[in-house]
Design a protein around this motif. Structure first.
Motif, PDB file in Angstrom:
ATOM      1  N   ILE A 118       0.852  -1.193   0.000  1.00  0.00           N
ATOM      2  CA  ILE A 118       0.000   0.000   0.000  1.00  0.00           C
ATOM      3  C   ILE A 118       0.884   1.238   0.000  1.00  0.00           C
ATOM      4  O   ILE A 118       1.760   1.396   0.849  1.00  0.00           O
ATOM      5  CB  ILE A 118      -0.922   0.019   1.235  1.00  0.00           C
ATOM      6  N   GLY A 119       0.635   2.133  -0.945  1.00  0.00           N
ATOM      7  CA  GLY A 119       1.431   3.340  -1.052  1.00  0.00           C
ATOM      8  C   GLY A 119       0.660   4.571  -0.606  1.00  0.00           C
ATOM      9  O   GLY A 119      -0.170   4.512   0.308  1.00  0.00           O
ATOM     10  N   GLU A 120       0.955   5.684  -1.244  1.00  0.00           N
ATOM     11  CA  GLU A 120       0.300   6.941  -0.889  1.00  0.00           C
ATOM     12  C   GLU A 120      -1.199   6.873  -1.185  1.00  0.00           C
ATOM     13  O   GLU A 120      -1.640   6.162  -2.087  1.00  0.00           O
ATOM     14  CB  GLU A 120       0.933   8.088  -1.675  1.00  0.00           C
ATOM     15  N   ASN A 121      -1.943   7.613  -0.388  1.00  0.00           N
ATOM     16  CA  ASN A 121      -3.395   7.694  -0.546  1.00  0.00           C
ATOM     17  C   ASN A 121      -4.078   6.338  -0.425  1.00  0.00           C
ATOM     18  O   ASN A 121      -5.145   6.108  -1.009  1.00  0.00           O
ATOM     19  CB  ASN A 121      -3.747   8.337  -1.901  1.00  0.00           C
ATOM     20  N   ASP A 122      -3.435   5.429   0.315  1.00  0.00           N
ATOM     21  CA  ASP A 122      -3.999   4.091   0.557  1.00  0.00           C
ATOM     22  C   ASP A 122      -4.311   3.357  -0.743  1.00  0.00           C
ATOM     23  O   ASP A 122      -5.314   2.650  -0.849  1.00  0.00           O
ATOM     24  CB  ASP A 122      -5.264   4.186   1.419  1.00  0.00           C
ATOM     25  N   GLU A 123      -3.431   3.504  -1.712  1.00  0.00           N
ATOM     26  CA  GLU A 123      -3.619   2.828  -2.989  1.00  0.00           C
ATOM     27  C   GLU A 123      -2.591   1.714  -3.157  1.00  0.00           C
ATOM     28  O   GLU A 123      -1.464   1.802  -2.658  1.00  0.00           O
ATOM     29  CB  GLU A 123      -3.505   3.831  -4.149  1.00  0.00           C
ATOM     30  N   LEU A 124      -2.972   0.669  -3.877  1.00  0.00           N
ATOM     31  CA  LEU A 124      -2.040  -0.413  -4.162  1.00  0.00           C
ATOM     32  C   LEU A 124      -0.820   0.109  -4.908  1.00  0.00           C
ATOM     33  O   LEU A 124      -0.948   0.965  -5.792  1.00  0.00           O
ATOM     34  CB  LEU A 124      -2.732  -1.488  -5.007  1.00  0.00           C
ATOM     35  N   ALA A 125       0.358  -0.423  -4.547  1.00  0.00           N
ATOM     36  CA  ALA A 125       1.590   0.137  -5.104  1.00  0.00           C
ATOM     37  C   ALA A 125       2.556  -0.923  -5.613  1.00  0.00           C
ATOM     38  O   ALA A 125       3.759  -0.680  -5.711  1.00  0.00           O
ATOM     39  CB  ALA A 125       2.280   1.006  -4.051  1.00  0.00           C
ATOM     40  N   LEU A 126       2.059  -2.112  -5.942  1.00  0.00           N
ATOM     41  CA  LEU A 126       2.972  -3.181  -6.336  1.00  0.00           C
ATOM     42  C   LEU A 126       3.520  -3.034  -7.751  1.00  0.00           C
ATOM     43  O   LEU A 126       4.416  -3.778  -8.143  1.00  0.00           O
ATOM     44  CB  LEU A 126       2.270  -4.535  -6.192  1.00  0.00           C
ATOM     45  N   ASP A 127       3.005  -2.084  -8.506  1.00  0.00           N
ATOM     46  CA  ASP A 127       3.593  -1.821  -9.823  1.00  0.00           C
ATOM     47  C   ASP A 127       4.635  -0.717  -9.765  1.00  0.00           C
ATOM     48  O   ASP A 127       5.139  -0.260 -10.796  1.00  0.00           O
ATOM     49  CB  ASP A 127       2.514  -1.485 -10.849  1.00  0.00           C
ATOM     50  N   ASP A 128       4.990  -0.316  -8.538  1.00  0.00           N
ATOM     51  CA  ASP A 128       6.019   0.707  -8.347  1.00  0.00           C
ATOM     52  C   ASP A 128       7.381   0.181  -8.817  1.00  0.00           C
ATOM     53  O   ASP A 128       7.646  -1.022  -8.794  1.00  0.00           O
ATOM     54  CB  ASP A 128       6.090   1.086  -6.865  1.00  0.00           C
ATOM     55  N   GLU A 129       8.254   1.103  -9.222  1.00  0.00           N
ATOM     56  CA  GLU A 129       9.581   0.737  -9.718  1.00  0.00           C
ATOM     57  C   GLU A 129      10.354  -0.110  -8.704  1.00  0.00           C
ATOM     58  O   GLU A 129      11.092  -1.035  -9.072  1.00  0.00           O
ATOM     59  CB  GLU A 129      10.366   2.005 -10.044  1.00  0.00           C
ATOM     60  N   ARG A 130      10.179   0.187  -7.412  1.00  0.00           N
ATOM     61  CA  ARG A 130      10.929  -0.561  -6.400  1.00  0.00           C
ATOM     62  C   ARG A 130      10.461  -2.008  -6.296  1.00  0.00           C
ATOM     63  O   ARG A 130      11.245  -2.895  -5.937  1.00  0.00           O
ATOM     64  CB  ARG A 130      10.826   0.143  -5.047  1.00  0.00           C
ATOM     65  N   CYS A 131       9.221  -2.252  -6.613  1.00  0.00           N
ATOM     66  CA  CYS A 131       8.721  -3.620  -6.636  1.00  0.00           C
ATOM     67  C   CYS A 131       9.240  -4.357  -7.874  1.00  0.00           C
ATOM     68  O   CYS A 131       9.591  -5.540  -7.797  1.00  0.00           O
ATOM     69  CB  CYS A 131       7.206  -3.640  -6.593  1.00  0.00           C
TER      70      CYS A 131
END
Length: 473
Positions: free
Chosen positions: A224-237
């Motif tokens: 979970i990233g900013e604004n309580d949104e899923l973040a698994l497509d982030d560059e760090r993932c």
């Protein structure tokens, strides 16, 4: 099967079970008195600790509970990978256990499915005094400001590494992605049956999820990233998928590995590094005949691997973040329980019977309750003196020293995990049930998906599941 299908089936089954119970009630009720603490039926207690020596200890512990209280308990062992489906099956048939030992990732999920009695758990914690529990334990068990299950023990994932090999090669301890890759490359020698690292890659096993999550947290990849949104497509993932795949492809033995397979390779002296929970420490010391170390040096010195294994708790990724994945075990009281008797059992297992409960496998059961109001460190002090051996005796301090024990204990207070503390525990339960990450790891390793595609695929699957969760309630 999509988890949404399981949930719909559970809802239909629970409705049918409720109707059946209503008919039964019209016919005169059952053998209990509605939760007054008196019952002619024994409590049913599910435990995930299924190894014979642990079962024997727990059975003896429960016999003492029965002698003290008059409450009988039937012990049932359930494999951790099977317990989510088993709970659904038993809920549908109206045969939930009274108390269920379970990983923290399932607490929110089962509460949302109407299987756990959070009020009963909160009452236990309040009676015992919340200040006697580790904050991390209570935080990971809390849903909507209520402790939904009682935390018992925990462990943090650690990197086991061969200090003797690292020292001989002049390598730094594997505290970061860079150090791990450098060591894996330097020590990888498959022609001589030596590998840089042994990882979990079983697509249906939670150890793959746990190791990936450990690395991901260290790299700043969050569910979970900013604004309580899923973040698994982030560059760090994406970077974490790349890192994991590089280790699997270039420096790990071929084949499918779960936690048992990992241990076998490390105990045989075939791996320079092994990320896993601390359940192997007694085996490295030669204290369990069923899994004795069989490295070249181990015949002459059964404790050779314990003396030559270092541990690293927190891992640093590419961006300066550090983290350690951890897991807490909770005792849940179900909605079908004989509530008062179930509460008495839980209070016993984190009270008078607590040290014996932890003694099942001390290196993998770090106490989440540190002591009592009168003796604040009673349980931690007792835990440090527990024998971790199965066939021979030995303590953690004896084989690994005070510094290692302190690191294990500190990890139990400070470790991290995806989503639960952000209020997305139910989604985390879905993630573990579906083994979404392990499947994606396998697809990257097999060339079916690129790391970018794997991250996007997981993001989409969990977005769909989150939509279903939100629409359901």
């Amino acid at each position: 099967m999509p988890l949404s299908t399981n949930r719909r089936r559970l809802a239909v089954a629970l409705t049918a079970a409720a109707a059946a119970l209503a008919v039964t009630a019209c016919g005169g009720g059952d053998d209990t008195d509605g939760g007054s603490g008196e019952s002619s039926e024994p409590l049913t207690f599910w435990t995930l600790e299924s190894e014979p020596n642990r079962v024997a200890r727990t059975e003896a512990n429960l016999e003492r509970f029965t002698e003290e209280t008059g409450i009988e308990v039937e012990l049932v062992t359930v494999e951790e990978t099977a317990v989510p489906q088993q709970m659904i099956t038993n809920a549908a048939s109206g045969t939930l256990p009274d108390v269920v030992d379970h990983p923290m990732v399932m607490t929110s999920r089962w509460l949302a499915d109407g299987l756990l009695d959070a009020e009963a758990a909160q009452e236990v914690v309040d009676e015992l005094d919340p200040s006697t529990f580790r904050e991390a334990g209570l935080e990971f068990a809390t849903v909507d400001d209520t402790v939904a299950a009682v935390p018992t023990s925990g462990w943090g994932l650690i990197m086991h590494y061969r200090k003797d090999w690292f020292d001989a090669a002049g390598l730094e301890p594997p505290t970061s992605f860079e150090n791990i890759l450098a060591a894996a490359q330097a020590l990888h020698d498959p022609e001589n049956d030596r590998y840089g690292i042994v990882l979990g890659n079983d697509p249906g096993h939670q150890v793959t999820q746990q190791i990936f999550e450990h690395f991901a947290l260290g790299n700043g990849c969050q569910l979970i990233g900013e604004n309580d949104e899923l973040a698994l497509d982030d560059e760090r993932c994406v970077e974490t998928f790349e890192f994991y795949n590089e280790l699997l492809t270039d420096y790990a033995p071929a084949g499918t590995f779960n936690s048992v397979d990992q241990r076998a390779a490390y105990l045989a002296g075939q791996a320079a590094m092994m990320p896993q929970g601390p359940f192997t420490l007694h085996r490295l010391a030669g204290l369990e005949d069923a899994e004795l170390a069989n490295c070249a040096e181990c015949a002459a010195d059964p404790g050779y691997l314990a003396a030559n294994t270092g541990i690293v708790s927190e891992i640093e990724g590419y961006h300066g973040d550090t983290a350690q994945y951890g897991r807490i075990s909770n005792l849940g009281i179900t909605v079908d329980a004989d509530t008062e008797n179930a509460q008495e059992l839980v209070k016993y297992l984190v009270g008078d019977g607590y040290t014996e409960w932890l003694a099942q496998v001390p290196n993998g059961m770090i106490p989440m309750r540190t002591g009592t109001p009168e003796s604040p460190t009673e349980f931690v002090d007792a835990w440090q003196q527990l024998n971790m051996g199965v066939d021979r005796d030995g303590t953690l301090v004896e084989y690994y020293g005070e510094e290692t024990v302190t690191e294990l204990v500190d990890g139990a207070q400070n470790f991290d995990a995806w989503g639960i503390q952000q209020g997305f525990g139910e989604l985390v339960g879905v993630l573990y049930e579906l083994t979404t990450i392990p499947a994606a790891v396998g697809e990257v390793q097999n060339g079916v998906l690129t790391p970018e595609e794997a991250a996007a695929d997981v993001q989409q699957k969990l977005t769909d599941e989150l939509d279903l969760i939100e629409s359901a309630g």
